[in-house]
Structure formats: structure tokens, C-alpha cells
Write a protein that holds these residues in place. Sequence first.
Motif, PDB file in Angstrom:
ATOM      1  N   ALA A 116       3.214  10.153  -3.821  1.00 45.81           N
ATOM      2  CA  ALA A 116       3.417  10.512  -2.411  1.00 45.81           C
ATOM      3  C   ALA A 116       4.778   9.989  -1.960  1.00 45.81           C
ATOM      4  O   ALA A 116       4.876   9.022  -1.208  1.00 45.81           O
ATOM      5  N   ASP A 117       5.833  10.650  -2.422  1.00 43.28           N
ATOM      6  CA  ASP A 117       7.172  10.120  -2.170  1.00 43.28           C
ATOM      7  C   ASP A 117       8.018  11.024  -1.287  1.00 43.28           C
ATOM      8  O   ASP A 117       9.242  11.069  -1.400  1.00 43.28           O
TER       9      ASP A 117
ATOM     10  N   ALA B 177       0.835  -1.201   0.000  1.00 39.29           N
ATOM     11  CA  ALA B 177       0.000   0.000   0.000  1.00 39.29           C
ATOM     12  C   ALA B 177       0.870   1.252   0.000  1.00 39.29           C
ATOM     13  O   ALA B 177       0.616   2.213  -0.743  1.00 39.29           O
ATOM     14  N   TYR B 178       1.905   1.263   0.834  1.00 41.17           N
ATOM     15  CA  TYR B 178       2.835   2.400   0.819  1.00 41.17           C
ATOM     16  C   TYR B 178       3.550   2.494  -0.520  1.00 41.17           C
ATOM     17  O   TYR B 178       3.777   3.596  -1.040  1.00 41.17           O
ATOM     18  N   LYS B 179       3.919   1.335  -1.091  1.00 43.89           N
ATOM     19  CA  LYS B 179       4.597   1.344  -2.386  1.00 43.89           C
ATOM     20  C   LYS B 179       3.703   1.967  -3.454  1.00 43.89           C
ATOM     21  O   LYS B 179       4.158   2.766  -4.284  1.00 43.89           O
ATOM     22  N   SER B 180       2.419   1.661  -3.418  1.00 45.72           N
ATOM     23  CA  SER B 180       1.480   2.245  -4.383  1.00 45.72           C
ATOM     24  C   SER B 180       1.340   3.748  -4.167  1.00 45.72           C
ATOM     25  O   SER B 180       1.238   4.517  -5.132  1.00 45.72           O
TER      26      SER B 180
ATOM     27  N   ALA C 102       9.752  12.468   2.292  1.00 41.51           N
ATOM     28  CA  ALA C 102      10.639  11.795   3.237  1.00 41.51           C
ATOM     29  C   ALA C 102       9.874  10.959   4.256  1.00 41.51           C
ATOM     30  O   ALA C 102      10.243   9.815   4.542  1.00 41.51           O
ATOM     31  N   ALA C 103       8.798  11.508   4.804  1.00 45.70           N
ATOM     32  CA  ALA C 103       8.061  10.796   5.843  1.00 45.70           C
ATOM     33  C   ALA C 103       7.366   9.559   5.289  1.00 45.70           C
ATOM     34  O   ALA C 103       7.268   8.533   5.969  1.00 45.70           O
ATOM     35  N   VAL C 104       6.881   9.631   4.043  1.00 44.69           N
ATOM     36  CA  VAL C 104       6.226   8.467   3.437  1.00 44.69           C
ATOM     37  C   VAL C 104       7.252   7.378   3.149  1.00 44.69           C
ATOM     38  O   VAL C 104       7.022   6.195   3.425  1.00 44.69           O
ATOM     39  N   GLN C 105       8.404   7.756   2.602  1.00 45.26           N
ATOM     40  CA  GLN C 105       9.460   6.786   2.357  1.00 45.26           C
ATOM     41  C   GLN C 105       9.895   6.123   3.663  1.00 45.26           C
ATOM     42  O   GLN C 105      10.123   4.902   3.714  1.00 45.26           O
ATOM     43  N   SER C 106       9.985   6.929   4.708  1.00 41.79           N
ATOM     44  CA  SER C 106      10.392   6.399   6.003  1.00 41.79           C
ATOM     45  C   SER C 106       9.352   5.433   6.556  1.00 41.79           C
ATOM     46  O   SER C 106       9.683   4.369   7.093  1.00 41.79           O
TER      47      SER C 106
END
Length: 208
Positions: free
Chosen positions: A95-96, A86-89, A98-102
Motif C-alpha cells: 500500500a504505497d 503500522a503505516y510502514k508495514s 501517494a496518500a499512504v506515503q503522505s
Amino acid sequence: KQMAIAAVAAIALAIGGAAVWWNGHSPPQSATAPAATVPSSADPALAQQALEIKQQLASAPTDAALWQGLARTYVLQGKFADAVPAYKSAIDNGADGAAVQSAYGEAQVMAASGQVTETALAAFQAALGKDAAEPRARYYLALADAQNGKLHAALDQWIKLENESGADAPWRKSLSERIDQTADALGLDPKNLPGRGASGLADEPSIE
């Protein structure tokens, strides 16, 4: 050497059992302090929330915010293996930050029972490429060092993060406990570690 190996194992076990870093708030205010227990997937409200988001995604499959919301919901349920794609999508659809990648990296760590995998490592490095001060990514990169036997390097990075964190940062207490634990494993006095107690302040990560 045996002491260092044992310390790595203890730290890995602790972070695996701790699950996520926040303390069960909904939505999470932070993901940078280990909770005492793994979130429960039995909450019917969260199950309904996940269902509703998936229904919305059926008609809006490229909506990054919806994917991010689904990922957060899965994390709140303790469904880390579901949170990862889900985060990868969310990232793939824009939505890339810093906080999302983390958060993506952290979900991978939790899905791997506390181990910082290569793909999780890449996510944390991507997070720091966007924001060099991102505290969650910094914590887990240090954990990767610890899991690779580099306990002194991990300790140095955790001390730096502690020094740059506000006293009321939601992750501060657990981070300090991790430092104390690692210092004890290395036969060091946690209260007299070089550099500990220097001033600084890390920004609190945004909700992701």
C-alpha cells in the motif's frame, strides 16, 4: 533574524499542538487541516477496533489493508508513535500510494511533536513522486522549509497550495490561518501577499 527564528518556533509549536489535519471524523475525510485538539486514546470503541484488527493481522500479517486500518485507528486515538510502524508495514506490503506515503509522513511528524524529521521528509517526497499535487505532502514539505528558517519559501508554497485548493476543501481554513500567521511573523500584510488569490484547484486527498 530573531523574528524569523521566533516565527519558526511558533509555527512548529502550533502544528505540534494541532496534531492531525482532519477534524476527528471517523474515518477521516482528510488529513489536511489542523484539528483544534489531539485525538483521545480513551475511546473504547477505537480500542476495540484496534484490538480486532491486530487479531486479524495475527493470521494475515501481510495484509496491507489491515495494517493501513490499524494505522488509521491509532491516528484517531492520537497514538502517532504506534501509527508510524503500522503505516510502514502497510507500505512494505504494497500500500504505497501517494496518500499512504503522505499519511505515513504525517504520523512521523506528529510522533515528533510537530517536527518534520528526515524520515518524514522522505515519505512526503515519495508521495509527491507518485502524485505531484498531493496536498498534505506539499504542506509538510513547506513546513520543513519553515522549520529550517526558510519562511519565505514556505509561505510561497502554502500560498500556491491555498490557490489550488477549493473553497470547501477541509484544510483550507487552517491553511489560510497558517499563511496569515507566517505573513504576520515576517511583517507582511496577509491580504496583499504576491500571488495570493490566483485560481487553481487541488484534488482532495483520498482517505488513507
